[in-house]
Design an enzyme around this catalytic site. Sequence first.
Site, mmCIF file in Angstrom:
data_model
loop_
_atom_site.group_PDB
_atom_site.id
_atom_site.type_symbol
_atom_site.label_atom_id
_atom_site.label_comp_id
_atom_site.label_asym_id
_atom_site.label_seq_id
_atom_site.Cartn_x
_atom_site.Cartn_y
_atom_site.Cartn_z
ATOM 1 N N ASP A 238 37.117 42.022 38.535
ATOM 2 C CA ASP A 238 36.543 43.263 39.684
ATOM 3 C C ASP A 238 37.475 44.419 39.978
ATOM 4 O O ASP A 238 38.657 44.198 40.198
ATOM 5 C CB ASP A 238 36.190 42.075 40.863
ATOM 6 C CG ASP A 238 35.690 42.693 41.847
ATOM 7 O OD1 ASP A 238 34.626 43.421 41.927
ATOM 8 O OD2 ASP A 238 36.486 43.197 42.901
ATOM 9 N N GLU A 306 35.398 45.921 35.261
ATOM 10 C CA GLU A 306 34.576 46.569 36.230
ATOM 11 C C GLU A 306 35.297 48.015 36.573
ATOM 12 O O GLU A 306 36.094 47.724 37.038
ATOM 13 C CB GLU A 306 34.212 46.115 37.330
ATOM 14 C CG GLU A 306 32.992 46.616 38.081
ATOM 15 C CD GLU A 306 33.191 46.411 39.606
ATOM 16 O OE1 GLU A 306 34.465 45.986 40.086
ATOM 17 O OE2 GLU A 306 32.393 46.098 40.251
HETATM 18 C C1 LIG Z 1 33.383 49.228 43.061
HETATM 19 C C2 LIG Z 1 33.768 47.979 43.189
HETATM 20 O O1 LIG Z 1 34.338 47.233 42.344
HETATM 21 N N1 LIG Z 1 33.990 47.454 44.485
HETATM 22 C C3 LIG Z 1 33.940 46.054 44.604
HETATM 23 C C4 LIG Z 1 35.494 45.839 44.950
HETATM 24 O O2 LIG Z 1 36.053 44.857 45.796
HETATM 25 C C5 LIG Z 1 35.264 44.972 46.850
HETATM 26 C C6 LIG Z 1 36.157 43.960 47.676
HETATM 27 O O3 LIG Z 1 36.482 42.828 47.317
HETATM 28 C C7 LIG Z 1 33.816 44.595 46.800
HETATM 29 O O4 LIG Z 1 33.265 44.387 47.924
HETATM 30 C C8 LIG Z 1 33.154 45.613 45.884
HETATM 31 O O5 LIG Z 1 32.128 45.335 45.484
#
Ligand SMILES: CC(=O)N[C@H]1CO[C@H](CO)[C@@H](O)[C@@H]1O
Length: 587
Positions: A238, A306
């Site tokens: 993530d 991601e």
């Molecule tokens: C763009 C993205 O990946 N956002 C994520 C990153 O982490 C935050 C906090 O954990 C998430 O809310 C987002 O969806």
Amino acid sequence: MMLLKCSIFVVFITTVFGNTVKVTNTVQKEATSNLGLFGEWWETSVFYQIYPRSFKDSNNDGSGDIQGIIQKLDHIQDVGVDAVWLSPIYKSPQVDNGYDISDYRDVDEIFGTLDDLRQLVDEAHKRDIKVILDYVPNHTSDQHAWFQASLKNESGYADYYVWKDAVIVNGTRTPPNNWISEFKGSAWEWSEERQQYYLHQFSIAQPDLNYRNPAVVNEMKDVLRYWLNFGIDGFRMDAVFTIFEDAEFRDEPLSGDPNSGPEDYGYLDHIYTANQNETIDLIYQFRELLDEYNANQSYPRVMMTEVYSDINTTMLYYGTEDGSRKGAHFTFNFITFITGLQKGYSTFDLQDSIINWLRHIPSSYTSNWVLGNHDQTRVSTRLGPENIDALNILVSILPGVQVTYNGEEIGQENGEVTCEQGYDPQAIKNCSTFNQTSRDFQRTPFQWDSSINAGFNEGAETWLPVSQKYLQTNLADENVTTVNSHYNIYKQTIDLRQSFRNQTGYFVSFTSIGNLFVAQRFLFDTDNYYALYYNVGDEVMDPVPLSINATATVIIRSNNSAYSIGDVFDYNGSLQAREAVLLKLDL
Ligand SMILES: CC(=O)N[C@H]1CO[C@H](CO)[C@@H](O)[C@@H]1O
Ligand SMILES: *[C@@H]1O[C@H](CO)[C@@H](O)[C@H](O)[C@H]1NC(C)=O
Ligand SMILES: *[C@@H]1O[C@H](CO)[C@@H](O)[C@H](O)[C@H]1NC(C)=O
Ligand SMILES: *[C@@H]1O[C@H](CO)[C@@H](O)[C@H](O)[C@H]1NC(C)=O
Ligand SMILES: *[C@@H]1O[C@H](CO)[C@@H](O)[C@H](O)[C@H]1NC(C)=O
Ligand SMILES: *[C@@H]1O[C@H](CO)[C@@H](O)[C@H](O)[C@H]1NC(C)=O
Ligand SMILES: *[C@@H]1O[C@H](CO)[C@@H](O)[C@H](O)[C@H]1NC(C)=O
Ligand SMILES: *[C@@H]1O[C@H](CO)[C@@H](O)[C@H](O)[C@H]1NC(C)=O
Ligand SMILES: *[C@@H]1O[C@H](CO)[C@@H](O)[C@H](O)[C@H]1NC(C)=O
Ligand SMILES: *[C@@H]1O[C@H](CO)[C@@H](O)[C@H](O)[C@H]1NC(C)=O
Ligand SMILES: *[C@@H]1O[C@H](CO)[C@@H](O)[C@H](O)[C@H]1NC(C)=O
Ligand SMILES: *[C@@H]1O[C@H](CO)[C@@H](O)[C@H](O)[C@H]1NC(C)=O
Ligand SMILES: [Ca+2]
Ligand SMILES: [Ca+2]
């Protein structure tokens, strides 16, 4: 038929006849081994993203859970996917829907227990389905034991997070620099206890880990090893672009974006907090860890990253240009169908968006196609429900990996959620902009059937409301074999994609003629030739024949098509608005 076989080539032909512009792009690639470039299971696979809290609630407490996923494994097998990836199920105070982790090695009680997860992995493996977990390396929850220890400057943990002294301006305490959080406002939060600021690129409850501390890097690598040993088949990583920040903590320049105020993330150009070289290097280190582990395994465990970024930066996450270091097995392609396409797209937009990806991706990398995820408006809502079949059919003939967000297989649209019912931490802060900013709409429960709460549970209040559209759109109604439903169409596309396994070379070609979009895929080994005819417009049209003179049999068609499977396609007939038919040519 004679086709030139070379490793990659791209051809562009533009012809103008009358006032119609016809543009054709062809991309040809040849794989070197049986199952794709590397001969590994994931290369032509379908990955199915499950948002666990909204999938299936087994104990009627309002939240989906791991036992619920286990109950639905037969459905997942029926869909024909190869792997599921689960959005976070780790222990978490749920300030940011599980992206604020307080224990990387345990399961949150909302979802069940480690034993439930073990059972899920076993049951999935019995069905030949792989299980991928989310991995959230950028930050922990502020409730994590490491942060609690860091707050107290406990030995060993003092430098686990990014701490900086305040800057005193005219006697007032201010943050060390101008960095802004993705959740608005300063990315720095003052700690009375430690008398310093800590960095949080997301919410205040999500302090950023300090990856310049080797102990943190080792700790997070151990988390990967822990799950590999548990039996997990890989990781979806993530928000990796925010892992490292500039070592000198320099102020970021203004972006000049007229739509962003001084509190907004878009106000600054994130040259010091996003996609730092050290971040990409860490991704390569994670891959090395995986490859070491894989050396002794019967099949490789995989990682996908991601990153929302421009296409060149995105490609860096796959590996170095010279191939000396590898990164993710694939990094999500948000560029083609998410950031690159809007409602009302033309054939040319669609063609450009696909070609943009194929032209930039080196031939040693595996393409992938993502229509949606938990952060995006559902594809049916975003690009129009009348296009869902055409898009699913199109993706099925594109090369590489396919990623499906749960619900896309039935054409589920965004649900209805009010600000008071919402959970998205950014969005509920300001109800006047909730409709524009909330990601809760794409996270409403899966619509299983037409019973109470769409079969998500047995009627207890649900964490997010079930969409009122469930009576029109639900799996049970679509799972009737005689119906040309989104679900049956999706399953046909998966069967087709699975039949492409073991093909060593192909070309794909795209042609736009006014509102007619034609995508072709030819497989060298079998001489199988497929052509998608898709009327992108709102009016009936006459299809233009291909230059190849061959009988074309309809093998998949959109829900509004009058064709049946097995019909011979009539080039002199007509195509309805948004009708899509996939043809197999008898060469
Ligand atoms: C763009 C993205 O990946 N956002 C994520 C990153 O982490 C935050 C906090 O954990 C998430 O809310 C987002 O969806
Ligand atoms: C500090 O205070 C002085 C005098 O009030 C003012 O001129 C100056 O702009 C202030 N500096 C900053 C950085 O706010
Ligand atoms: C914690 O450690 C930092 C850095 O060593 C120091 O600046 C700070 O004063 C310490 N805080 C407390 C409460 O001891
Ligand atoms: C980051 O890496 C790129 C490509 O390797 C290089 O050109 C650039 O100079 C590096 N930037 C920094 C700040 O080291
Ligand atoms: C792989 O297995 C061999 C033989 O069992 C062993 O010697 C080696 O240490 C293992 N390597 C890893 C990375 O586990
Ligand atoms: C990507 O890199 C290519 C070649 O270096 C360059 O021409 C192109 O402008 C870059 N694209 C973006 C979006 O930065
Ligand atoms: C909420 O959003 C509106 C519209 O953008 C803005 O005018 C208002 O100041 C915001 N309120 C808060 C508390 O941020
Ligand atoms: C948000 O959307 C709902 C449903 O369309 C509507 O009833 C409501 O008024 C909207 N709220 C705002 C603040 O625009
Ligand atoms: C769909 O239908 C098939 C065949 O009738 C059946 O085996 C399967 O259980 C059904 N799946 C769902 C989720 O209802
Ligand atoms: C691909 O090859 C594998 C291994 O030889 C085989 O098990 C599988 O059935 C083949 N798949 C298809 C779709 O031909
Ligand atoms: C297409 O093939 C058929 C059967 O071989 C033949 O009768 C017909 O003349 C061909 N049409 C064109 C335009 O070449
Ligand atoms: C096809 O699907 C769309 C979108 O879900 C729906 O609105 C339409 O009624 C369906 N058409 C038919 C003929 O089933
Ligand atoms: Ca539950
Ligand atoms: Ca960070």
